[in-house]
Each structure stands twice: as C-alpha cells, then as structure tokens.
Design a protein around this motif. Structure first.
Motif, PDB file in Angstrom:
ATOM      1  N   SER A  52       0.849  -1.190   0.000  1.00  0.00           N
ATOM      2  CA  SER A  52       0.000   0.000   0.000  1.00  0.00           C
ATOM      3  C   SER A  52       0.885   1.241   0.000  1.00  0.00           C
ATOM      4  N   TYR A  53       0.245   2.393  -0.116  1.00  0.00           N
ATOM      5  CA  TYR A  53       0.968   3.662  -0.074  1.00  0.00           C
ATOM      6  C   TYR A  53       0.449   4.489   1.092  1.00  0.00           C
ATOM      7  N   ASP A  54       1.369   5.034   1.893  1.00  0.00           N
ATOM      8  CA  ASP A  54       1.006   5.895   3.009  1.00  0.00           C
ATOM      9  C   ASP A  54       1.355   7.332   2.639  1.00  0.00           C
ATOM     10  N   SER A  55       0.322   8.155   2.420  1.00  0.00           N
ATOM     11  CA  SER A  55       0.527   9.548   2.004  1.00  0.00           C
ATOM     12  C   SER A  55       1.218  10.386   3.071  1.00  0.00           C
ATOM     13  N   THR A  56       0.995  10.080   4.331  1.00  0.00           N
ATOM     14  CA  THR A  56       1.589  10.859   5.409  1.00  0.00           C
ATOM     15  C   THR A  56       3.108  10.717   5.427  1.00  0.00           C
ATOM     16  N   SER A  57       3.596   9.482   5.354  1.00  0.00           N
ATOM     17  CA  SER A  57       5.049   9.258   5.371  1.00  0.00           C
ATOM     18  C   SER A  57       5.638   9.217   3.960  1.00  0.00           C
ATOM     19  N   ARG A  58       4.776   9.294   2.949  1.00  0.00           N
ATOM     20  CA  ARG A  58       5.175   9.209   1.536  1.00  0.00           C
ATOM     21  C   ARG A  58       6.049   7.972   1.321  1.00  0.00           C
ATOM     22  N   ALA A  59       5.452   6.813   1.642  1.00  0.00           N
ATOM     23  CA  ALA A  59       6.183   5.555   1.553  1.00  0.00           C
ATOM     24  C   ALA A  59       5.293   4.435   1.029  1.00  0.00           C
ATOM     25  N   VAL A  60       5.914   3.507   0.297  1.00  0.00           N
ATOM     26  CA  VAL A  60       5.260   2.265  -0.096  1.00  0.00           C
ATOM     27  C   VAL A  60       5.466   1.302   1.061  1.00  0.00           C
ATOM     28  N   LEU A  61       4.382   0.687   1.521  1.00  0.00           N
ATOM     29  CA  LEU A  61       4.449  -0.186   2.684  1.00  0.00           C
ATOM     30  C   LEU A  61       4.227  -1.643   2.292  1.00  0.00           C
ATOM     31  N   LEU A  62       5.090  -2.527   2.789  1.00  0.00           N
ATOM     32  CA  LEU A  62       4.916  -3.976   2.656  1.00  0.00           C
ATOM     33  C   LEU A  62       4.574  -4.477   4.046  1.00  0.00           C
ATOM     34  N   SER A  63       3.365  -4.962   4.213  1.00  0.00           N
ATOM     35  CA  SER A  63       2.955  -5.361   5.554  1.00  0.00           C
ATOM     36  C   SER A  63       2.405  -6.777   5.573  1.00  0.00           C
ATOM     37  N   ASP A  64       2.381  -7.348   6.761  1.00  0.00           N
ATOM     38  CA  ASP A  64       1.809  -8.673   7.008  1.00  0.00           C
ATOM     39  C   ASP A  64       2.419  -9.773   6.138  1.00  0.00           C
ATOM     40  N   LEU A  65       3.748  -9.740   5.934  1.00  0.00           N
ATOM     41  CA  LEU A  65       4.382 -10.802   5.155  1.00  0.00           C
ATOM     42  C   LEU A  65       4.287 -12.124   5.904  1.00  0.00           C
ATOM     43  N   ARG A  66       3.697 -13.106   5.257  1.00  0.00           N
ATOM     44  CA  ARG A  66       3.511 -14.432   5.862  1.00  0.00           C
ATOM     45  C   ARG A  66       3.819 -15.511   4.830  1.00  0.00           C
ATOM     46  N   TYR A  67       4.353 -16.635   5.337  1.00  0.00           N
ATOM     47  CA  TYR A  67       4.619 -17.762   4.458  1.00  0.00           C
ATOM     48  C   TYR A  67       3.314 -18.353   3.952  1.00  0.00           C
ATOM     49  N   THR A  68       3.327 -18.820   2.699  1.00  0.00           N
ATOM     50  CA  THR A  68       2.170 -19.552   2.194  1.00  0.00           C
ATOM     51  C   THR A  68       2.129 -20.899   2.906  1.00  0.00           C
ATOM     52  N   LEU A  69       1.018 -21.593   2.810  1.00  0.00           N
ATOM     53  CA  LEU A  69       0.872 -22.876   3.495  1.00  0.00           C
ATOM     54  C   LEU A  69       1.945 -23.867   3.042  1.00  0.00           C
ATOM     55  N   ALA A  70       2.184 -23.963   1.728  1.00  0.00           N
ATOM     56  CA  ALA A  70       3.202 -24.887   1.214  1.00  0.00           C
ATOM     57  C   ALA A  70       4.588 -24.499   1.732  1.00  0.00           C
ATOM     58  N   SER A  71       4.876 -23.192   1.758  1.00  0.00           N
ATOM     59  CA  SER A  71       6.172 -22.742   2.245  1.00  0.00           C
ATOM     60  C   SER A  71       6.298 -22.968   3.744  1.00  0.00           C
ATOM     61  N   HIS A  72       5.204 -22.817   4.471  1.00  0.00           N
ATOM     62  CA  HIS A  72       5.224 -23.040   5.916  1.00  0.00           C
ATOM     63  C   HIS A  72       5.627 -24.483   6.215  1.00  0.00           C
ATOM     64  N   ASP A  73       5.071 -25.450   5.443  1.00  0.00           N
ATOM     65  CA  ASP A  73       5.440 -26.855   5.619  1.00  0.00           C
ATOM     66  C   ASP A  73       6.925 -27.078   5.314  1.00  0.00           C
ATOM     67  N   MET A  74       7.421 -26.426   4.260  1.00  0.00           N
ATOM     68  CA  MET A  74       8.827 -26.560   3.892  1.00  0.00           C
ATOM     69  C   MET A  74       9.712 -25.935   4.978  1.00  0.00           C
ATOM     70  N   MET A  75       9.282 -24.801   5.539  1.00  0.00           N
ATOM     71  CA  MET A  75      10.070 -24.144   6.579  1.00  0.00           C
ATOM     72  C   MET A  75      10.228 -25.038   7.802  1.00  0.00           C
ATOM     73  N   SER A  76       9.225 -25.835   8.101  1.00  0.00           N
ATOM     74  CA  SER A  76       9.342 -26.719   9.260  1.00  0.00           C
ATOM     75  C   SER A  76      10.466 -27.727   9.066  1.00  0.00           C
ATOM     76  N   ARG A  77      10.777 -28.058   7.790  1.00  0.00           N
ATOM     77  CA  ARG A  77      11.880 -28.989   7.522  1.00  0.00           C
ATOM     78  C   ARG A  77      13.236 -28.323   7.622  1.00  0.00           C
ATOM     79  N   VAL A  78      13.311 -27.005   7.378  1.00  0.00           N
ATOM     80  CA  VAL A  78      14.608 -26.332   7.358  1.00  0.00           C
ATOM     81  C   VAL A  78      14.758 -25.296   8.467  1.00  0.00           C
ATOM     82  N   LYS A  79      13.798 -25.222   9.349  1.00  0.00           N
ATOM     83  CA  LYS A  79      13.774 -24.173  10.366  1.00  0.00           C
ATOM     84  C   LYS A  79      15.036 -24.146  11.228  1.00  0.00           C
TER      85      LYS A  79
END
Length: 161
Positions: A52-79
């Motif tokens: 999203s874009y925040d007009s107050t801070s004049r910044a592009v925001l990347l928020s709530d980054l979460r692993y997909t379900l398939a990636s979450h399963d893979m992460m459990s193997r390499v955590k």
C-alpha cells in the motif's frame, strides 16, 4: 529483489543449504516474495503480504508478510538451519522494515521538472514555470514493479522577446 538477493544469496544456510535468487513482485494489492533454496533442500519459499501507499510518510508499505501454506510446511523442515527470522530480517533490511520511502524521489522529480520548465527554447523565446505540488493519485503492481501514479500541479509561460 536485488537488495534482498544481495543480502541472502550465496550465504550458507548450514547443513548443505544456501539461498539462491530472491524475487519480489506484486499482484493486485499483494506483494509476493520468492526465495530459492539450493542444496539438501531444493525449492522455493513464498511469502505474501499487502502492499500500500502511506501519504503521510510518503512511503510504499509492505505489511503482514507471511509464508504460504506450502512454504510453511517446507520451513518446518529447514527451520533449524535457515530459520524464518533470518529471512524476515534480510527482507526487513532490504525494504527498511517494509517501509520504502519514496518522498525524496518525489521531491527530486519536482525539482528536476521545475528546472526543465526554466530554460531558453530558442533565441528570444524562454520557458518559465514551476511545479507547485506532487500528489499521490493511485498505486498498482505489475510483475516487476510497484507503480506509483502521481499528479503534478504547476504552471508555465512562454516569454517571447
């Protein structure tokens, strides 16, 4: 993509694994981060988040980054060797903790356009003007960019001597 790849690529994750290429792109209002793992575990991890874009801070925001379900399963193997925290830290470092400040670029654009509006066009013909405001209009994503549309307010006159 390039900043995150530089922070993680080629770095040994331990036990015969390393992070290869990292890609970051957008789909609709969603940011997608793909990390390629090589070695004992080959495959890609995907994280999804909101962009999203925040007009107050004049910044592009990347928020709530979460692993997909398939990636979450893979992460459990390499955590134990790579860890979600380490990947998240590299993404945070490359993106300013999900805060991509674009205000300076907008100010630079305003300044450069004002310079271009003040010049001689031909002998005895001069352009004079200024950009008074740069406003956010909308934001959208493509497969290789977050596109910010802005509206420039200004005025110019042509002076003939």
């Amino acid at each position: 993509s390039q900043k995150v790849t530089e922070l993680l690529a080629g770095e040994t994750a331990g036990k015969g694994m390393r992070v290869g290429e990292v890609k970051l792109w957008g789909v609709g209002d969603t940011a997608v981060v793909m990390l390629a793992l090589e070695g004992k575990v080959n495959g890609s991890l995907y994280l999804l988040g909101r962009v999203s874009y925040d007009s107050t801070s004049r910044a592009v925001l990347l928020s709530d980054l979460r692993y997909t379900l398939a990636s979450h399963d893979m992460m459990s193997r390499v955590k134990s060797t790579l860890g979600a925290g380490r990947i998240k830290s590299a993404i945070d470092a490359a993106t300013g903790k999900g805060h991509l400040a674009v205000g300076e670029q907008l100010d630079s654009l305003k300044s450069r356009l004002t310079q271009e509006l003040n010049r001689e066009l031909a002998p005895g013909v001069r352009l004079a003007g200024s950009v008074s405001d740069v406003r956010f209009s909308r934001m959208y994503t493509t497969q290789n960019a977050f596109v910010l549309r802005v509206v420039l307010d200004g005025e110019a006159v042509i002076l003939v001597q």
